[in-house]
Scaffold this motif. Structure first.
Motif, PDB file in Angstrom:
ATOM      1  N   VAL A 158       0.829  -1.203   0.000  1.00 14.37           N
ATOM      2  CA  VAL A 158       0.000   0.000   0.000  1.00 14.37           C
ATOM      3  C   VAL A 158       0.865   1.256   0.000  1.00 14.37           C
ATOM      4  O   VAL A 158       0.574   2.238  -0.691  1.00 14.37           O
ATOM      5  CB  VAL A 158      -0.959  -0.012   1.195  1.00 14.37           C
ATOM      6  CG1 VAL A 158      -1.672   1.337   1.342  1.00 14.37           C
ATOM      7  CG2 VAL A 158      -1.992  -1.125   1.042  1.00 14.37           C
ATOM      8  N   ALA A 159       1.946   1.232   0.780  1.00 12.77           N
ATOM      9  CA  ALA A 159       2.836   2.399   0.849  1.00 12.77           C
ATOM     10  C   ALA A 159       3.486   2.665  -0.516  1.00 12.77           C
ATOM     11  O   ALA A 159       3.612   3.829  -0.945  1.00 12.77           O
ATOM     12  CB  ALA A 159       3.900   2.178   1.918  1.00 12.77           C
ATOM     13  N   ALA A 162       0.900   4.148  -2.867  1.00 11.79           N
ATOM     14  CA  ALA A 162       0.678   5.571  -2.593  1.00 11.79           C
ATOM     15  C   ALA A 162       1.818   6.421  -3.149  1.00 11.79           C
ATOM     16  O   ALA A 162       1.593   7.451  -3.791  1.00 11.79           O
ATOM     17  CB  ALA A 162       0.541   5.785  -1.090  1.00 11.79           C
ATOM     18  N   ASP A 165       1.783   6.539  -6.917  1.00 10.85           N
ATOM     19  CA  ASP A 165       0.501   6.956  -7.484  1.00 10.85           C
ATOM     20  C   ASP A 165      -0.057   5.862  -8.395  1.00 10.85           C
ATOM     21  O   ASP A 165      -0.507   6.126  -9.518  1.00 10.85           O
ATOM     22  CB  ASP A 165       0.650   8.273  -8.254  1.00 10.85           C
ATOM     23  CG  ASP A 165      -0.703   8.930  -8.543  1.00 10.85           C
ATOM     24  OD1 ASP A 165      -1.673   8.636  -7.797  1.00 10.85           O
ATOM     25  OD2 ASP A 165      -0.796   9.709  -9.502  1.00 10.85           O
ATOM     26  N   CYS A 169      -3.917  -1.243  -5.945  1.00 10.40           N
ATOM     27  CA  CYS A 169      -3.043  -2.144  -5.191  1.00 10.40           C
ATOM     28  C   CYS A 169      -3.794  -3.457  -5.016  1.00 10.40           C
ATOM     29  O   CYS A 169      -4.840  -3.500  -4.360  1.00 10.40           O
ATOM     30  CB  CYS A 169      -2.690  -1.543  -3.834  1.00 10.40           C
ATOM     31  SG  CYS A 169      -1.649  -2.611  -2.806  1.00 10.40           S
ATOM     32  N   TYR A 218      -3.613   2.901   6.347  1.00 12.06           N
ATOM     33  CA  TYR A 218      -2.656   3.578   5.464  1.00 12.06           C
ATOM     34  C   TYR A 218      -3.305   3.860   4.117  1.00 12.06           C
ATOM     35  O   TYR A 218      -3.174   4.966   3.561  1.00 12.06           O
ATOM     36  CB  TYR A 218      -1.411   2.707   5.280  1.00 12.06           C
ATOM     37  CG  TYR A 218      -0.194   3.449   4.783  1.00 12.06           C
ATOM     38  CD1 TYR A 218       0.866   3.742   5.634  1.00 12.06           C
ATOM     39  CD2 TYR A 218      -0.088   3.861   3.451  1.00 12.06           C
ATOM     40  CE1 TYR A 218       1.991   4.425   5.173  1.00 12.06           C
ATOM     41  CE2 TYR A 218       1.020   4.540   2.984  1.00 12.06           C
ATOM     42  CZ  TYR A 218       2.066   4.816   3.857  1.00 12.06           C
ATOM     43  OH  TYR A 218       3.169   5.506   3.394  1.00 12.06           O
ATOM     44  N   ALA A 219      -4.023   2.878   3.596  1.00 11.99           N
ATOM     45  CA  ALA A 219      -4.699   3.058   2.303  1.00 11.99           C
ATOM     46  C   ALA A 219      -5.743   4.158   2.383  1.00 11.99           C
ATOM     47  O   ALA A 219      -5.883   4.973   1.462  1.00 11.99           O
ATOM     48  CB  ALA A 219      -5.345   1.741   1.863  1.00 11.99           C
ATOM     49  N   ARG A 220      -6.486   4.205   3.474  1.00  8.00           N
ATOM     50  CA  ARG A 220      -7.521   5.222   3.622  1.00  8.00           C
ATOM     51  C   ARG A 220      -6.912   6.621   3.701  1.00  8.00           C
ATOM     52  O   ARG A 220      -7.408   7.566   3.081  1.00  8.00           O
ATOM     53  CB  ARG A 220      -8.354   4.929   4.875  1.00  8.00           C
ATOM     54  CG  ARG A 220      -9.564   5.842   5.006  1.00  8.00           C
ATOM     55  CD  ARG A 220     -10.475   5.405   6.116  1.00  8.00           C
ATOM     56  NE  ARG A 220      -9.871   5.550   7.440  1.00  8.00           N
ATOM     57  CZ  ARG A 220     -10.556   5.493   8.577  1.00  8.00           C
ATOM     58  NH1 ARG A 220     -11.842   5.257   8.562  1.00  8.00           N
ATOM     59  NH2 ARG A 220      -9.947   5.636   9.731  1.00  8.00           N
ATOM     60  N   ARG A 221      -5.830   6.753   4.437  1.00 11.05           N
ATOM     61  CA  ARG A 221      -5.188   8.070   4.592  1.00 11.05           C
ATOM     62  C   ARG A 221      -4.572   8.569   3.293  1.00 11.05           C
ATOM     63  O   ARG A 221      -4.532   9.782   3.039  1.00 11.05           O
ATOM     64  CB  ARG A 221      -4.111   8.013   5.687  1.00 11.05           C
ATOM     65  CG  ARG A 221      -4.669   8.042   7.095  1.00 11.05           C
ATOM     66  CD  ARG A 221      -3.581   8.245   8.131  1.00 11.05           C
ATOM     67  NE  ARG A 221      -2.775   7.060   8.324  1.00 11.05           N
ATOM     68  CZ  ARG A 221      -1.502   6.952   7.996  1.00 11.05           C
ATOM     69  NH1 ARG A 221      -0.872   7.970   7.426  1.00 11.05           N
ATOM     70  NH2 ARG A 221      -0.821   5.845   8.227  1.00 11.05           N
ATOM     71  N   HIS A 222      -4.101   7.647   2.469  1.00 15.42           N
ATOM     72  CA  HIS A 222      -3.378   8.052   1.250  1.00 15.42           C
ATOM     73  C   HIS A 222      -4.195   7.848  -0.027  1.00 15.42           C
ATOM     74  O   HIS A 222      -3.669   8.026  -1.126  1.00 15.42           O
ATOM     75  CB  HIS A 222      -2.061   7.280   1.161  1.00 15.42           C
ATOM     76  CG  HIS A 222      -1.072   7.642   2.236  1.00 15.42           C
ATOM     77  ND1 HIS A 222      -0.195   8.693   2.127  1.00 15.42           N
ATOM     78  CD2 HIS A 222      -0.856   7.098   3.463  1.00 15.42           C
ATOM     79  CE1 HIS A 222       0.540   8.779   3.222  1.00 15.42           C
ATOM     80  NE2 HIS A 222       0.163   7.825   4.045  1.00 15.42           N
ATOM     81  N   GLY A 223      -5.456   7.497   0.113  1.00 11.49           N
ATOM     82  CA  GLY A 223      -6.326   7.395  -1.049  1.00 11.49           C
ATOM     83  C   GLY A 223      -6.028   6.241  -1.973  1.00 11.49           C
ATOM     84  O   GLY A 223      -6.263   6.332  -3.185  1.00 11.49           O
ATOM     85  N   VAL A 224      -5.521   5.128  -1.434  1.00 12.33           N
ATOM     86  CA  VAL A 224      -5.194   3.958  -2.240  1.00 12.33           C
ATOM     87  C   VAL A 224      -6.372   2.987  -2.257  1.00 12.33           C
ATOM     88  O   VAL A 224      -6.906   2.639  -1.201  1.00 12.33           O
ATOM     89  CB  VAL A 224      -3.943   3.237  -1.694  1.00 12.33           C
ATOM     90  CG1 VAL A 224      -3.673   1.953  -2.476  1.00 12.33           C
ATOM     91  CG2 VAL A 224      -2.733   4.160  -1.736  1.00 12.33           C
TER      92      VAL A 224
END
Length: 419
Positions: A158-159, A162, A165, A169, A218-224
């Motif tokens: 996920v990181a 993000a 871009d 994922c 992490y996905a929610r915070r970074h829009g993944v």
């Protein structure tokens, strides 16, 4: 499209499976996509390394455990690169440090502080598949290799998605996606086409093991956007999305999750009489603060009235109970509490979704199935109940049916707000 794919240990358990995954990866690339692949360690190799370390030493430094455990992911990634080359493709394997995964100094459960995927981009620019060892990174301050804790390879994927871009994922595992309940427990559990990241986070935190909470957060915070798929089939899987539900979609129940091997911890409040209520609130706040400071995985924390004045009750995984009780005993003078008790033999069942029936509704449904409830707790997105461990699966089935998940035909389920 740029696609990040992650493959777990069950997908990479032997040489044949590695070759099959390599063929899947090349098929994706040859369809016109750039592909980054994150591999976990093969099969049970991480557990085998832990067992070996325990045989060698009774005092295992955290730094050396990280050096040991990160080797498993590097092995699987190098083997995957060889398999890709053998099938006529081009690939380059990178360690977490080489891929630009930088962390804090927390050995065993480090947090990612920066992702600088310069070498990953270089590999992609050469038309090759970039293979990144999951579960690991590098602490700049100490120069040491670190591990990201349980589910760390999912976080790595996920990181990277993000930072690069990526368009999506894909998390590949040994199940077809996210279900409305564990299909091994509920025969009528439904595969969800879509689930909101908000609901998925609640499901992961309460027992749905297909994704770890840190990965979803992490996905929610970074829009993944995450797609959970099986590496053994070509099914579409489940899309975990931040997209709000369609207009007019009312609150729904997403699923029923469960966690076994829970213990109930109670902290007695010796206060009684007219001042008991105020004192009780103070003790609840102090215990909650202490647990949070110690990062104790406590749940269902609440004040419970008793004939003797009351107690603060909460649940913890059985493995964490001894440490938690020791923590409370060490701070007895600070908190001024009475005796601390541990009660074992419990499991937690949770109904997730903004349309959940509430604590009373869950308790009533379980009572109708002849299942007693020791404790309940509710938020806007889920309600949990503590019951006897030997009735936990019965409780899951009863609530799945009570929430009409057995017979529902709509397979697209969102949280109430999607925020």
């Amino acid at each position: 499209m740029l696609i990040v794919q992650k493959y777990g240990g069950s997908s990479l358990q032997d040489a044949d499976r590695i070759r099959q995954i390599a063929a899947r990866v090349l098929k994706t690339q040859r369809s016109g996509h750039e592909v980054v692949v994150v591999c976990s360690a093969m099969g049970d190799s991480s557990d085998e390394l832990i067992d070996l370390a325990e045989e060698v030493s009774g005092n295992r430094p955290a730094r050396e455990m990280d050096m040991l455990l990160t080797s498993g992911e590097r092995v699987s990634n190098a083997l995957m690169a060889m398999a890709v080359h053998d099938l006529g493709g081009s690939a380059r394997s990178l360690s977490g440090a080489q891929a630009g995964i930088f962390t804090d100094a927390g050995h065993g459960a480090a947090g990612i502080v920066e992702v600088a995927p310069v070498r990953v981009r270089e590999v992609l620019a050469r038309g090759a598949v970039a293979l990144v060892a999951g579960f690991q990174g590098l602490c700049r301050e100490t120069g040491d290799i670190t591990t990201l804790g349980r589910g760390g390879s999912d976080v790595t994927a996920v990181a990277l998605a993000a930072a690069l871009d990526a368009d999506v994922c894909e998390i590949y595992t040994d199940v077809d996606g996210v279900f409305s309940a564990d299909p091994r427990v509920v025969a009528g559990a439904r595969l969800l086409k879509t689930v909101s990241s908000t609901d998925m986070l609640e499901m992961a935190a309460t027992g749905a093991k297909v994704l770890m909470p840190r990965c979803v957060e992490y996905a929610r915070r970074h829009g993944v956007e995450i797609c959970v798929r099986s590496s053994f089939t070509d099914g579409p899987g489940t899309l975990v999305s931040r997209t709000p539900p369609p207009a007019g979609t009312g609150p729904r129940v997403t699923g029923v999750t469960h966690t076994g091997a829970m213990e109930l911890v109670t902290v007695a409040d010796p206060a009684a009489g007219p001042a008991a209520g105020t004192r009780f609130s103070v003790l609840l706040a102090e215990v909650s603060t202490l647990l949070a400071e110690a990062r104790t995985p406590a749940d269902m924390v609440q004040a419970v009235a008793t004939p003797a004045g009351g107690e603060v009750a909460f649940t913890v995984p059985a493995a964490d109970a001894p440490r938690t009780v020791g923590l409370l005993e060490r701070h007895r003078d600070r908190l001024g509490h009475g005796p601390v008790r541990r009660l074992s033999g419990f499991g937690r069942v949770s109904v997730v979704g903004a349309g959940h029936p509430g604590a009373a509704g869950v308790a009533a449904a379980l009572a109708g199935a002849g299942i007693g409830v020791r404790l309940t707790a509710a938020t806007g997105l889920r309600v949990s109940a503590l019951c006897a461990a030997d009735r936990l699966h019965d409780a899951v089935r009863a609530l799945h049916s009570a929430c009409d998940l057995d017979t529902a035909t709509e397979a697209v389920v969102h949280a109430g707000t999607g925020r």
